[in-house]
Structures are given as C-alpha cells and as structure tokens.
Design a protein around this motif. Structure first.
Motif, short mmCIF file in Angstrom:
data_model
loop_
_atom_site.label_atom_id
_atom_site.label_comp_id
_atom_site.label_asym_id
_atom_site.label_seq_id
_atom_site.Cartn_x
_atom_site.Cartn_y
_atom_site.Cartn_z
N VAL A 133 14.44 2.89 -0.49
CA VAL A 133 13.90 2.06 -1.57
C VAL A 133 14.44 2.51 -2.92
CG1 VAL A 133 11.76 1.54 -0.32
CG2 VAL A 133 11.83 3.48 -1.90
N ASP A 134 14.35 1.58 -3.87
CA ASP A 134 14.57 1.90 -5.27
C ASP A 134 13.22 1.72 -5.95
OD1 ASP A 134 17.47 2.32 -5.46
OD2 ASP A 134 17.59 0.22 -4.83
N ALA A 135 12.88 2.64 -6.82
CA ALA A 135 11.62 2.55 -7.56
C ALA A 135 11.81 3.28 -8.88
CB ALA A 135 10.48 3.21 -6.76
N PRO A 136 11.10 2.85 -9.91
CA PRO A 136 11.17 3.57 -11.18
C PRO A 136 10.71 5.02 -10.98
CG PRO A 136 10.05 1.46 -11.47
CD PRO A 136 10.22 1.68 -9.99
N LEU A 137 11.44 5.92 -11.60
CA LEU A 137 11.10 7.35 -11.50
C LEU A 137 10.64 7.85 -12.86
CD1 LEU A 137 14.15 8.54 -9.40
CD2 LEU A 137 11.78 8.42 -8.64
N CYS A 152 6.08 5.45 -7.74
CA CYS A 152 4.99 4.67 -7.14
C CYS A 152 5.63 3.55 -6.32
CB CYS A 152 4.08 4.10 -8.21
SG CYS A 152 2.64 3.24 -7.52
N HIS A 153 5.28 3.53 -5.03
CA HIS A 153 5.81 2.50 -4.14
C HIS A 153 4.87 2.41 -2.94
CE1 HIS A 153 8.57 0.16 -1.69
NE2 HIS A 153 9.40 0.07 -2.73
N ASP A 154 4.53 1.19 -2.54
CA ASP A 154 3.61 0.99 -1.41
C ASP A 154 4.31 0.86 -0.07
OD1 ASP A 154 1.21 1.07 -2.87
OD2 ASP A 154 1.46 -1.01 -3.49
N ILE A 166 10.54 14.61 -5.52
CA ILE A 166 9.94 13.35 -5.92
C ILE A 166 8.61 13.20 -5.19
CG2 ILE A 166 10.23 10.85 -6.11
CD1 ILE A 166 13.32 11.54 -5.50
N LEU A 167 7.52 13.17 -5.95
CA LEU A 167 6.21 12.90 -5.39
C LEU A 167 6.02 11.39 -5.39
CD1 LEU A 167 4.28 15.68 -7.33
CD2 LEU A 167 4.94 15.73 -4.92
N VAL A 168 5.83 10.83 -4.22
CA VAL A 168 5.73 9.37 -4.07
C VAL A 168 4.27 9.02 -3.78
CG1 VAL A 168 6.51 7.34 -2.81
CG2 VAL A 168 8.10 9.25 -3.22
N PHE A 169 3.71 8.21 -4.66
CA PHE A 169 2.33 7.76 -4.52
C PHE A 169 2.31 6.25 -4.27
CE2 PHE A 169 2.18 11.51 -7.20
CZ PHE A 169 1.13 12.22 -6.66
N GLY A 199 20.64 12.24 -8.81
CA GLY A 199 20.25 12.79 -7.51
C GLY A 199 18.91 12.27 -7.04
N ALA A 200 17.96 12.14 -7.96
CA ALA A 200 16.63 11.64 -7.58
C ALA A 200 16.72 10.20 -7.09
CB ALA A 200 15.67 11.75 -8.76
N CYS A 201 17.47 9.35 -7.82
CA CYS A 201 17.64 7.96 -7.38
C CYS A 201 18.32 7.89 -6.02
CB CYS A 201 18.46 7.18 -8.41
SG CYS A 201 17.57 6.84 -9.93
N ARG A 202 19.37 8.70 -5.85
CA ARG A 202 20.11 8.71 -4.57
C ARG A 202 19.20 9.17 -3.44
NH1 ARG A 202 21.88 12.82 -2.07
NH2 ARG A 202 21.99 14.18 -3.89
N GLU A 203 18.45 10.24 -3.64
CA GLU A 203 17.59 10.78 -2.59
C GLU A 203 16.49 9.79 -2.20
OE1 GLU A 203 17.87 13.38 -0.71
OE2 GLU A 203 19.35 14.61 -1.76
#
Length: 167
Positions: free
Chosen positions: A90-94, A117-119, A37-40, A79-83
């Motif tokens: 956090v929870d964020a749309p993937l 995307c999460h700040d 998951i690339l988080v921006f 798995g992506a949501c869990r990780e």
C-alpha cells in the motif's frame, strides 16, 4: 538477493563512511540506517506481523513495526515509502515522528520512526511476512506474554508511548 543489496555504513553522527553489502553489514554488525513504521487503523489498533523464518535478524519473531534497512544513498522518507509499499502493498501518508537509535548483539541502527494510518486490506510480502493483524493495546499485551517480538520494534513502541503520541 537481499544479502547482496548495498547499504551505507555510518558513523556515530549518522554520516556515511562506507558502502557494503547487506551480508557484510550483518556479519560485521556495522552501523546502518533503517526505518520503523507504526501502522494504525482508523480505530487506533496497531498492525503487528510475524516475520518469515528466512529473515536475517529475528526470524519468525513478531514485530510491531514494518520498515527496514535503507539502501545505499536512500533517504529515510524514500525508504519508508518503499518499505510500506513492499511489505504491505500500500501507499499511505507517512507522519515523521522521531529519530531512534538501537543497538544489541545483532545490530546497530540509526533510524527514523514514522506513523501511517491504513485500514487495509494489505498484500503481505511473502518473502518477509507470514501473517499480520490489527490489535488493541490489551491484545498486544496478552500476545507479548506468549510469543517472541523483535526487541527493536518493542523499543520503538515504548519510545512512542513515552512520548504520548497518538495514532
């Protein structure tokens, strides 16, 4: 313990052919599924983090992606949501981006790459992450010159950039 978790062993087509412990998977370098998951943040900076010294692969390395090995029977999306929840708190749309395969002398994975995307702020999982921060492309390029990064994460980032995807 993470080494006692069960994971699916897969064939070249991604079909499950067995279930073993994470320890057995690592010791046998068995092919398995994972997520990246690339988080921006909202300004397009990428979240990078330093892995703990106790990680079973690439301990103490920096990484450009959160994510990890799927549990036996778990889907990529689950798995992506869990990780994301476990590692960053956090929870964020993937957004599903692309499938990804990676192999080196330590691991063989079939993966799915996601973007979030999460700040922040983030509640970093102490068992997995020492520290983390958002960086620009230029800051990441400078960091790459001085500290080791996980090669699989860098391969994901290279594929991301080659596909000209946007944060």
């Amino acid at each position: 313990m993470a080494s006692d978790e069960f994971v699916d062993v897969i064939d070249d087509e991604g079909r499950t052919v067995g279930i073993v412990t994470r320890r057995e998977m690592r010791e046998g370098r068995l092919p398995h599924r994972c997520t990246y998951i690339l988080v921006f943040d909202s300004s397009g900076r990428l979240f990078i983090h330093q892995r703990t010294a106790t990680k079973d692969v690439f301990p103490s390395y920096w990484d450009v992606a959160v994510g990890g090995v799927l549990a036996a029977g778990e889907t990529f999306a689950q798995g992506a949501c869990r990780e994301l929840r476990e590692e960053l708190g956090v929870d964020a749309p993937l957004a599903e981006c692309f499938p990804f395969r990676y192999a080196d002398d330590r691991t063989i994975v079939q993966a799915q790459v996601y973007r979030a995307c999460h700040d922040g702020p983030f509640d970093l999982q102490a068992e997995e992450i020492v520290q983390g921060e958002f960086v620009t492309r230029e800051e990441l390029a400078l960091r790459l010159e001085h500290v080791p990064f996980c090669p699989d994460g860098l391969a994901v980032l290279h594929a991301w950039r080659a596909a000209e995807l946007q944060p």
